[in-house]
Design a protein around this motif. Structure first.
Motif, mmCIF file in Angstrom:
data_model
loop_
_atom_site.group_PDB
_atom_site.id
_atom_site.type_symbol
_atom_site.label_atom_id
_atom_site.label_comp_id
_atom_site.label_asym_id
_atom_site.label_seq_id
_atom_site.Cartn_x
_atom_site.Cartn_y
_atom_site.Cartn_z
ATOM 1 N N ALA A 196 10.425 16.237 0.295
ATOM 2 C CA ALA A 196 10.704 15.729 -1.004
ATOM 3 C C ALA A 196 10.613 14.138 -1.123
ATOM 4 O O ALA A 196 10.737 13.719 -1.993
ATOM 5 N N GLU A 197 11.010 13.815 0.287
ATOM 6 C CA GLU A 197 10.910 12.099 0.273
ATOM 7 C C GLU A 197 9.536 11.600 -0.210
ATOM 8 O O GLU A 197 8.430 12.143 0.259
ATOM 9 N N GLN A 198 9.449 10.338 -0.604
ATOM 10 C CA GLN A 198 8.355 9.366 -0.888
ATOM 11 C C GLN A 198 7.681 9.205 0.511
ATOM 12 O O GLN A 198 8.263 8.552 1.332
ATOM 13 N N SER A 199 6.320 9.585 0.631
ATOM 14 C CA SER A 199 5.624 9.348 1.935
ATOM 15 C C SER A 199 4.683 8.160 1.827
ATOM 16 O O SER A 199 4.106 8.064 0.346
ATOM 17 N N PHE A 200 4.444 7.553 2.714
ATOM 18 C CA PHE A 200 3.540 6.265 2.723
ATOM 19 C C PHE A 200 2.116 6.745 3.673
ATOM 20 O O PHE A 200 2.584 6.774 4.857
ATOM 21 N N CYS A 201 1.089 6.016 3.412
ATOM 22 C CA CYS A 201 0.090 6.012 4.422
ATOM 23 C C CYS A 201 -0.729 4.649 4.311
ATOM 24 O O CYS A 201 -0.928 4.010 3.367
ATOM 25 N N VAL A 202 -0.758 3.812 5.464
ATOM 26 C CA VAL A 202 -1.470 2.658 5.601
ATOM 27 C C VAL A 202 -2.637 2.761 6.169
ATOM 28 O O VAL A 202 -2.647 3.198 7.453
ATOM 29 N N LEU A 203 -3.631 2.371 5.520
ATOM 30 C CA LEU A 203 -5.126 2.611 6.215
ATOM 31 C C LEU A 203 -5.440 1.061 6.806
ATOM 32 O O LEU A 203 -5.538 0.071 5.903
ATOM 33 N N VAL A 204 -5.862 0.920 7.843
ATOM 34 C CA VAL A 204 -6.116 -0.255 8.408
ATOM 35 C C VAL A 204 -7.543 -0.464 8.648
ATOM 36 O O VAL A 204 -8.109 0.366 9.518
ATOM 37 N N SER A 205 -8.247 -1.623 8.330
ATOM 38 C CA SER A 205 -9.604 -1.494 8.723
ATOM 39 C C SER A 205 -9.899 -3.053 8.929
ATOM 40 O O SER A 205 -9.264 -3.889 8.983
#
Ligand code: ADP
Ligand code: MG
Length: 673
Positions: free
Chosen positions: A584-593
């Motif tokens: 239920a928690e807000q999730s984050f995804c960080v894409l590094v390029s």
């Protein structure tokens, strides 16, 4: 005009008289000759071509150009200005080579044609430096760019292919595009060694050229239209053979019997009660569709598709329990051991609560006769002679990874109902074509309790910020994944790289945290322990290779950093991202390029799409658009289909034509080659 072009005729088009008829009989065996049989192909080039998947003359002839370059104007260097793509010719004065950030290289050469001098730039083609000797004549096609004249293609010496209408092939770093052109040219006379698989009557009715002509103009067109006409003929073959294969599979299925499982009963009622949530309308719909299949004696062949985290597993277990309820067995098959274990962990508890026996099949249980109600294992294990006493329902996870052969072996002689499950959404257009013999159930939306993952894209120099944010969330008690760069190397090398990265992070950014490392080289037991430790929150961070792509389910893991995200395919990043956002928690995804100006346009578009949306179906459409020819969402790699020429989006009308013809074409050979 090449030899090949003169030998062939464009049947069915309005210029059949233009070229004399073909001489000599086709000798298809010559198409299977290794490439060093061609002039100008030696051992080294042969080996490099093999890396592109090009091993035989046939492979080369069927290596479709990605696009064509139109003729470009030739100008003097003094006239060079503006943004247009042009051709200049001149003499090399001097050459230099230097590294750029992120393992990239830049080769520059001063070129003069007497009117002026330019600095020409080649990216990531270090071998060019050796070829550009002072005094050498060059012809360059390109345009003004950040580092001078940005070279798109070039001719050395007296060759003049660059300014003309020319095919551009998907090339590997080791082979310059023009070498591929040269090899294709050498193979081209062999187009006359094809037997045409299409009956003349069909060809005529559909106004399609001969196969050999289609191949010839594909590689040596005089216009874009001509190339397209050739491509369509080849695409038509592919689509037709696909349709015929689908029709055959369907007919085969009608001859097989599966047990009719009747209506859902008491066990199913208990299962529904045991679930800690209500099923979504989409899940209910899928279940209704499955129930309708299971009462029949024709084996179910259904594809259950839904985005990562949409709740497919719950539906799959429903189908398995339907088998158990009628006193038979259910089997759940995954493509990898890790995935099989994950599935087992997911369903074992609930099975236990329901009094249903559930076994994880390992290589140790090989050859045993298994009597558990539900058996979970990899496809390979189940194929290798494991006997299930009474299999009624088989669930096959990530079905796009399985080849046709495996799929058929499964059903052979047993005739269970089969539910294929995929988290890679397949665009509707594609589903119809490739999985035409499967019924389709779609879970369109995840349970409402889930928040979409917030995705950001940053370049390497901003990585410290990402780790600052990551460590803050870790301090709040969350867990995280760090995905290692995709490198095309052996599994051992990949594993070592992951270990090194984990070690580096333990010393640097993540020194205050407990960091585990998950990769494909770990033994099953170690992997299981690691996963259990992560799930039990004894580890804060899991540094992992793409083995976490599917199946790992830890709701408290809410952050993911994907290193060198530009190297991954769109679908793959989407799959990876599905590992977070499971609670239920807000999730984050960080894409590094890498730096933006070092990325291909395609990579930029992929990353932008991933930031813009987390809707798998929308991304699948973008992916389809970006990939164009054939290689959609891993379908190509699976051997499920190998479409080189057909383009699902563009070729819908062609597909309809192929479909209309298929019933009459059942006498065709097994493959278009
Ligand atoms: P998928 O297999 O499609 O990736 P799962 O079946 O693993 O998705 O479900 C993802 C998560 O959502 C699981 O933790 C599961 O328990 C939960 N879930 C599934 N269906 C529902 C539902 N109807 N309501 C709430 N949560 C659900
Ligand atoms: Mg799942």
């Amino acid at each position: 005009m090449t030899e090949a072009r003169r030998q062939t005729a464009f049947a069915g088009l309005d210029r059949p008289q233009a070229w004399p008829a073909t001489r000599g009989r086709p000798r298809p065996e010559r198409l299977d000759a290794a490439l060093d049989a061609l002039d100008g192909v030696g051992v080294t080039l042969k080996r490099r071509l093999a890396k592109l998947g090009l091993e035989t003359v046939r492979d080369v002839l069927e290596h479709a150009p990605r696009r064509y370059e139109a003729a470009a104007d030739e100008v003097t260097i003094a006239e060079l200005h503006g943004e247009d793509e042009v051709v200049v010719a001149g003499e090399v004065l001097n050459v230099s080579k230097r590294p750029l950030r992120g393992r990239r290289t830049l080769v520059t050469a001063r070129i003069t044609d007497g009117t002026a001098t330019i600095s020409a730039a080649w990216f990531n083609q270090p071998w060019i430096a050796e070829q550009l000797k002072p005094g050498a004549r060059v012809r360059l096609r390109g345009k003004n760019g950040r580092y001078g004249f940005d070279v798109k293609s070039y001719d050395l010496g007296e060759a003049r292919a660059t300014a003309d209408f020319a095919p551009v092939y998907p090339a590997a770093e080791e082979i310059p595009a023009k070498t591929v052109r040269r090899v294709v040219e050498a193979a081209l006379p062999h187009v006359t060694d094809y037997f045409d698989p299409l009956p003349a009557a069909v060809r005529e009715q559909e106004s399609l050229p001969l196969k050999r002509d289609a191949l010839a103009v594909l590689h040596k067109p005089s216009s874009e239209d001509e190339a397209e006409c050739g491509r369509q003929r080849l695409a038509f073959d592919e689509l037709l053979f696909l349709q015929v294969a689908i029709a055959r599979r369907a007919a085969e299925r009608q001859r097989t019997l599966a047990p009719s499982l009747g209506e859902p009963g008491e066990l199913i009622a208990r299962y529904r009660k045991a679930l800690p949530f209500a099923l979504t309308p989409y899940q209910e719909q899928a279940i209704r569709e499955i129930d309708e299949d299971l009462v029949r004696t024709m084996p179910m062949q259904r594809l259950l598709q839904g985005d990562v985290g949409s709740g497919k597993t719950v539906v799959a277990l429903y189908a398995l329990l339907r088998a158990v309820e009628s006193g038979r067995q259910g089997a759940l098959m995954a493509p990898t051991v890790t995935l099989a274990e994950q599935h087992f962990i997911t369903i074992a508890d609930i099975c236990f609560d329901l009094g249903v026996t559930c076994t994880l099949l390992t290589s140790a249980s090989k050859k045993a006769v298994l009597t558990a109600d539900v058996v979970v294992g990899t496809h390979a294990l189940i194929q290798e002679g494991i006997e299930l006493h009474d299999l009624a329902v088989a669930v096959v996870d990530e079905q796009h990874r399985f080849g046709v052969a495996q799929r058929e072996a499964l059903a052979e002689g047993r005739g269970p109902h089969v539910l294929h499950m995929t988290a890679t959404p397949i665009p509707r257009t594609l589903a119809l074509t490739v999985y035409g013999d499967l019924a389709l159930s779609t879970i369109e939306k995840p349970p409402a309790s889930r928040k979409p993952v917030v995705t950001t894209w940053i370049t390497e120099e901003r990585v410290p910020e990402a780790y600052t944010r990551l460590t803050r969330l870790l301090r709040e008690g969350r867990q995280a994944y760090v995905v290692c760069p995709l490198i095309e190397a052996s599994e051992t090398t990949v594993a070592r790289a992951a270990e090194e990265e984990a070690e580096r992070l333990r010393r640097a950014e993540l020194r205050d945290f407990r960091v585990g490392c998950l990769h494909g080289r770990l033994r099953a037991g170690e992997r299981r322990k690691l996963m259990a430790a992560f799930k039990a929150e004894e580890l804060d961070v899991l540094v992992a290779t793409t083995v976490i792509e599917v199946g790992v389910d830890v709701a408290n893991a809410t952050v993911m950093i994907v290193q060198e995200a530009d190297r991954f395919g769109l679908a793959q990043v989407h799959q990876l991202r599905g590992r977070v956002g499971r609670g239920a928690e807000q999730s984050f995804c960080v894409l590094v390029s890498r730096a933006k100006d070092e990325l291909t346009e395609n990579a930029r578009e992929r990353l932008e799409a991933l930031v813009r949306t987390s809707d798998g179906f929308e991304l699948a459409e973008v992916d389809l658009e970006l990939r164009r020819h054939g290689q959609v969402l891993g379908v190509r790699q699976s051997g499920m289909t190998d479409l080189r020429f057909a383009d699902f989006k563009r070729d819908r009308p062609l597909l309809e034509r192929a479909r209309a013809i298929a019933p009459r074409a059942s006498a065709l050979p097994e493959s278009p080659g």
